[in-house]
Design an enzyme around this catalytic site. Structure first.
Site, PDB file in Angstrom:
ATOM      1  N   GLU A  96      -5.864  -5.142  10.524  1.00  0.00           N
ATOM      2  CA  GLU A  96      -4.429  -4.342  10.674  1.00  0.00           C
ATOM      3  C   GLU A  96      -4.797  -2.759  11.902  1.00  0.00           C
ATOM      4  OE1 GLU A  96      -2.700  -2.960   6.630  1.00  0.00           O
ATOM      5  OE2 GLU A  96      -4.257  -1.286   7.017  1.00  0.00           O
TER       6      GLU A  96
ATOM      7  N   GLY B  16       2.795   1.924  10.904  1.00  0.00           N
ATOM      8  CA  GLY B  16       3.633   3.017  10.813  1.00  0.00           C
ATOM      9  C   GLY B  16       4.498   3.008  12.362  1.00  0.00           C
TER      10      GLY B  16
ATOM     11  N   HIS C 264      -9.350   1.308   4.582  1.00  0.00           N
ATOM     12  CA  HIS C 264      -8.161   1.428   5.589  1.00  0.00           C
ATOM     13  C   HIS C 264      -9.175   2.469   6.258  1.00  0.00           C
ATOM     14  CE1 HIS C 264      -3.570   2.888   6.130  1.00  0.00           C
ATOM     15  NE2 HIS C 264      -3.710   1.529   5.990  1.00  0.00           N
TER      16      HIS C 264
ATOM     17  N   SER D 299       3.593  -2.304  10.296  1.00  0.00           N
ATOM     18  CA  SER D 299       4.953  -2.605  10.209  1.00  0.00           C
ATOM     19  C   SER D 299       5.218  -3.572  10.084  1.00  0.00           C
ATOM     20  CB  SER D 299       5.550  -2.107  11.939  1.00  0.00           C
ATOM     21  OG  SER D 299       4.941  -0.706  11.892  1.00  0.00           O
TER      22      SER D 299
ATOM     23  N   ASN E 163       1.059  -1.269  -0.192  1.00  0.00           N
ATOM     24  CA  ASN E 163      -0.012   0.018  -0.252  1.00  0.00           C
ATOM     25  C   ASN E 163       0.505   1.405  -0.266  1.00  0.00           C
ATOM     26  OD1 ASN E 163      -1.426   2.112   0.540  1.00  0.00           O
ATOM     27  ND2 ASN E 163      -2.175   0.901   2.564  1.00  0.00           N
TER      28      ASN E 163
ATOM     29  N   GLU F 207      -7.054   5.298   7.842  1.00  0.00           N
ATOM     30  CA  GLU F 207      -6.441   5.767   7.688  1.00  0.00           C
ATOM     31  C   GLU F 207      -7.715   6.788   6.595  1.00  0.00           C
ATOM     32  OE1 GLU F 207      -2.575   5.674   5.393  1.00  0.00           O
ATOM     33  OE2 GLU F 207      -1.939   4.701   7.556  1.00  0.00           O
TER      34      GLU F 207
ATOM     35  N   LYS G 137       0.252   4.567  -0.163  1.00  0.00           N
ATOM     36  CA  LYS G 137      -0.243   5.563   0.889  1.00  0.00           C
ATOM     37  C   LYS G 137      -0.283   6.799  -0.007  1.00  0.00           C
ATOM     38  CE  LYS G 137      -0.110   2.641   5.182  1.00  0.00           C
ATOM     39  NZ  LYS G 137       0.109   2.864   6.327  1.00  0.00           N
TER      40      LYS G 137
HETATM   41  P1  13P Z   1       3.239   0.391   7.558  1.00  0.00           P
HETATM   42  O1  13P Z   1       3.335  -1.022   6.859  1.00  0.00           O
HETATM   43  O2  13P Z   1       3.893   1.349   7.265  1.00  0.00           O
HETATM   44  O3  13P Z   1       2.743  -0.544   8.712  1.00  0.00           O
HETATM   45  O4  13P Z   1       1.907   0.382   7.022  1.00  0.00           O
HETATM   46  C1  13P Z   1       0.446  -0.784   7.028  1.00  0.00           C
HETATM   47  C2  13P Z   1       0.255  -0.019   6.776  1.00  0.00           C
HETATM   48  O5  13P Z   1      -1.386   0.337   6.587  1.00  0.00           O
HETATM   49  C3  13P Z   1      -0.709  -1.139   5.289  1.00  0.00           C
HETATM   50  O6  13P Z   1      -2.267  -0.319   4.495  1.00  0.00           O
END
Ligand code: 13P
Length: 248
Positions: free
Chosen positions: A167, A173, A95, A213, A10, A97, A12
């Site tokens: 997740e 992150g 997601h 992560s 992803n 976010e 982002k």
């Molecule tokens: P990270 O791997 O950067 O923690 O992000 C995970 C994520 O949100 C994947 O959709």
């Protein structure tokens, strides 16, 4: 039948179209495998150039989001028809976010999931608890609610093709990966829930990813768990390390 592993990046809000092409070209030889479905979910503006760069490889280019209508006065949104026309097969839905910063509710997630299936797009349906929710002991209640609502009016046949990404928000992150047993525990609970909503066949078919992560060091252990069928990877999907994660 054994479930095929699926590892998705992803991106982002990272990578300009020029950088997207460079990254696909860098990763192409590193993510080569016949054993795992490899997806790069990229910003909408990167989809077409990334798709072009990935031609002839095993990389599937996916989307990070889409709207739940086909067309109309929805300034700034991306239609499922646009994704399909560009050759997209996978789309991340709900997601954390999007839920946190863009007000996506479980009901909106459900509308998007239904719309994705209507157009034969495979949704990667995200769920996960915050640190506070984990500490309050409501992780399983919350995940049940997120998944139950996301899958309202989705048929068993459709659900069998879905991907669910667990997740935990506190692991995204932050460098704080869930322990293998924490991740397996929730992914197993999601599979039990799918068997309750549908049946055992559906529960055994649906693919469940862990995200948060994930790195080259943690992928193998996580993805070897009985109910974890791969990962949804943020930060590490932008680096050559993603090759090691795919080939865990
Ligand atoms: P990270 O791997 O950067 O923690 O992000 C995970 C994520 O949100 C994947 O959709």
């Amino acid at each position: 039948m054994a479930r095929r592993k699926i590892v998705a990046g992803n991106w982002k809000m990272n990578m300009t179209p020029t950088q997207a092409v460079e990254l696909v070209n860098t990763l192409k030889p590193l993510v080569k495998t016949n054993d795992v479905d490899v997806i790069f979910c990229v910003p909408a503006i990167d989809i077409i150039p990334a798709m072009e760069a990935a031609k002839g490889s095993n990389i599937n280019i996916g989307a990070e989001n889409m709207y739940f209508e086909d067309s109309g006065a929805y300034t700034g949104e991306i239609s499922p028809l646009m994704l399909v026309d560009a050759g997209v097969k996978y789309v991340i839905i709900g997601h954390s976010e999007r839920r946190e910063y863009f007000g996506e509710t479980d009901e909106i997630v459900n509308k998007k999931v239904l719309k994705a299936f209507e157009h034969n797009l495979t949704p990667i349906v995200c769920c996960g608890e915050s640190l506070t929710q984990r500490e309050q002991g409501v992780t399983f209640d919350l995940i049940r609610q997120q998944i139950k609502i996301a899958f309202q009016n989705v048929s068993a046949e459709q659900a069998q093709t879905a991907v669910i990404a667990y997740e935990p928000i506190w692991a995204i992150g932050t460098g704080k990966v869930a322990t293998t047993s924490q991740a397996q525990e929730v992914c197993a609970a999601i599979r039990v829930l799918i068997s309750e909503i549908y049946d055992q066949t559906t529960a055994l078919a649906v693919r469940i990813q862990y995200g948060g992560s994930v790195t080259a060091d943690t992928a193998a252990d996580l993805f070897s768990q009985p109910d974890i069928d791969g990962g949804l990877v943020g930060g590490a999907s932008l680096k050559p390390d993603f090759g090691k994660i795919v080939n865990h």
